[in-house]
Scaffold this motif. Structure first.
Motif, PDB file in Angstrom:
ATOM      1  N   ALA A   3      40.582  36.891  33.628  1.00  0.00           N
ATOM      2  CA  ALA A   3      40.327  36.000  34.739  1.00  0.00           C
ATOM      3  C   ALA A   3      39.267  35.980  35.584  1.00  0.00           C
ATOM      4  CB  ALA A   3      41.420  35.937  35.590  1.00  0.00           C
ATOM      5  N   PHE A 158      38.836  33.081  26.050  1.00  0.00           N
ATOM      6  CA  PHE A 158      38.563  32.844  27.255  1.00  0.00           C
ATOM      7  C   PHE A 158      37.723  31.152  27.230  1.00  0.00           C
ATOM      8  CE2 PHE A 158      38.327  37.289  26.261  1.00  0.00           C
ATOM      9  CZ  PHE A 158      37.599  37.266  27.551  1.00  0.00           C
ATOM     10  N   SER A 161      37.757  29.052  30.279  1.00  0.00           N
ATOM     11  CA  SER A 161      37.233  29.533  31.253  1.00  0.00           C
ATOM     12  C   SER A 161      36.749  29.833  32.456  1.00  0.00           C
ATOM     13  CB  SER A 161      37.953  31.194  30.856  1.00  0.00           C
ATOM     14  OG  SER A 161      36.252  31.335  30.497  1.00  0.00           O
TER      15      SER A 161
END
Length: 271
Positions: A3, A158, A161
């Motif tokens: 994150a 990912f 993201s």
């Protein structure tokens, strides 16, 4: 740990930016401010802005800030060149040569901290002081859950993201995203150890900053600090030149968002 959040920082423009030739690739850099130089090395998959956007405006008030994007990251093109910490640390030195910087403070976060440790080992005469933020010099420096997590990383984790958005915003070839991820993930899944003896030989003062729950094994971190001359009774002998800071209630990602806390530690240490 995959994150990330956008910096929402006050935007300032670099005084200069460009590419430096380094070991067969072109490494992107940005320079801000004037004064004693400090080199910033970002975490895995990050860009300069995503990692350092909040800190650069503050550091640049009193320092010359040189932020680098490592192989395949951000503006620096993807390369099939073998990914190694020794080569990446050499890239940092090549950027310094290009910018005519004899020595500097170096700060690295996460993967960038690993590269910073390697730089301290192989280029000690170019280093003034070293700042390591949430990074280990060997695989065992992480708790087992993190080590196992590295082995399970897949590019699809990912997708869409903030990391991909940051990459897409500046990468010279966005089609290399998956190849870049695969290269980095293959590296993350391999055990590494820069060597206890090498860490103990670092002569530059070192500041280690870690979140209390950032995935780093705190027993191993205490051993690292001892290798650097810490963990003494400073009432009975001189205070060690290296420092250790454990920031409460912080994860690996949230630690980098504590701008004031990190800035206070940096300003106190880098005098």
């Amino acid at each position: 740990m995959t994150a990330a959040s956008s910096s929402n920082a006050q935007q300032i423009k670099p005084t200069s930016s460009g590419y430096a030739p380094a070991n067969g690739i072109e490494v992107y850099y940005e320079v801000y401010g004037e004064g004693m130089p400090i080199i910033l090395l970002h975490g895995a998959y990050y860009t300069i802005e995503l990692n350092w956007g909040r800190l650069i405006p503050e550091l640049a008030k009193t320092r010359k800030v040189i932020a680098i994007e490592l192989q395949g990251h951000g503006h620096t093109p993807y390369s099939d060149r073998k990914l190694s910490r020794a080569t990446l640390a050499s890239d940092v030195e090549k950027v310094m040569d290009y910018l005519k910087i004899d020595s500097a403070d170096v700060a690295g976060y996460s993967f960038g901290g690993q590269v910073a440790y390697q730089f301290a080992i192989q280029s000690p005469k170019r280093l003034r002081k070293l700042v390591i933020i949430s990074a280990a010099y060997k695989s065992e420096g992480w708790v087992p859950e993190v080590i196992n997590g590295f082995k399970k990383l897949k590019p699809e984790l990912f997708a869409n993201s903030p990391l991909q958005a940051a990459y897409d915003a500046v990468a010279p070839d966005k089609t290399k995203w998956t190849k870049f991820l695969e290269q980095m993930m293959a590296s993350a899944g391999q055990p590494f150890n820069l060597g206890d003896d090498n860490i103990a030989k670092i002569t530059a003062p070192v500041l280690i900053i870690s979140g209390d729950n950032d995935g780093m094994d705190k027993v191993e971190l205490a051993k690292t600090y001892k290798l650097l001359g810490g963990n003494v009774s400073a009432d009975l002998q001189p205070m060690p030149k290296s420092h250790l800071a454990i920031v409460p209630n912080q994860s690996h990602v949230s630690l980098m968002q504590q701008t004031k806390t990190i800035l206070d530690y940096l300003n106190g240490f880098l005098q």
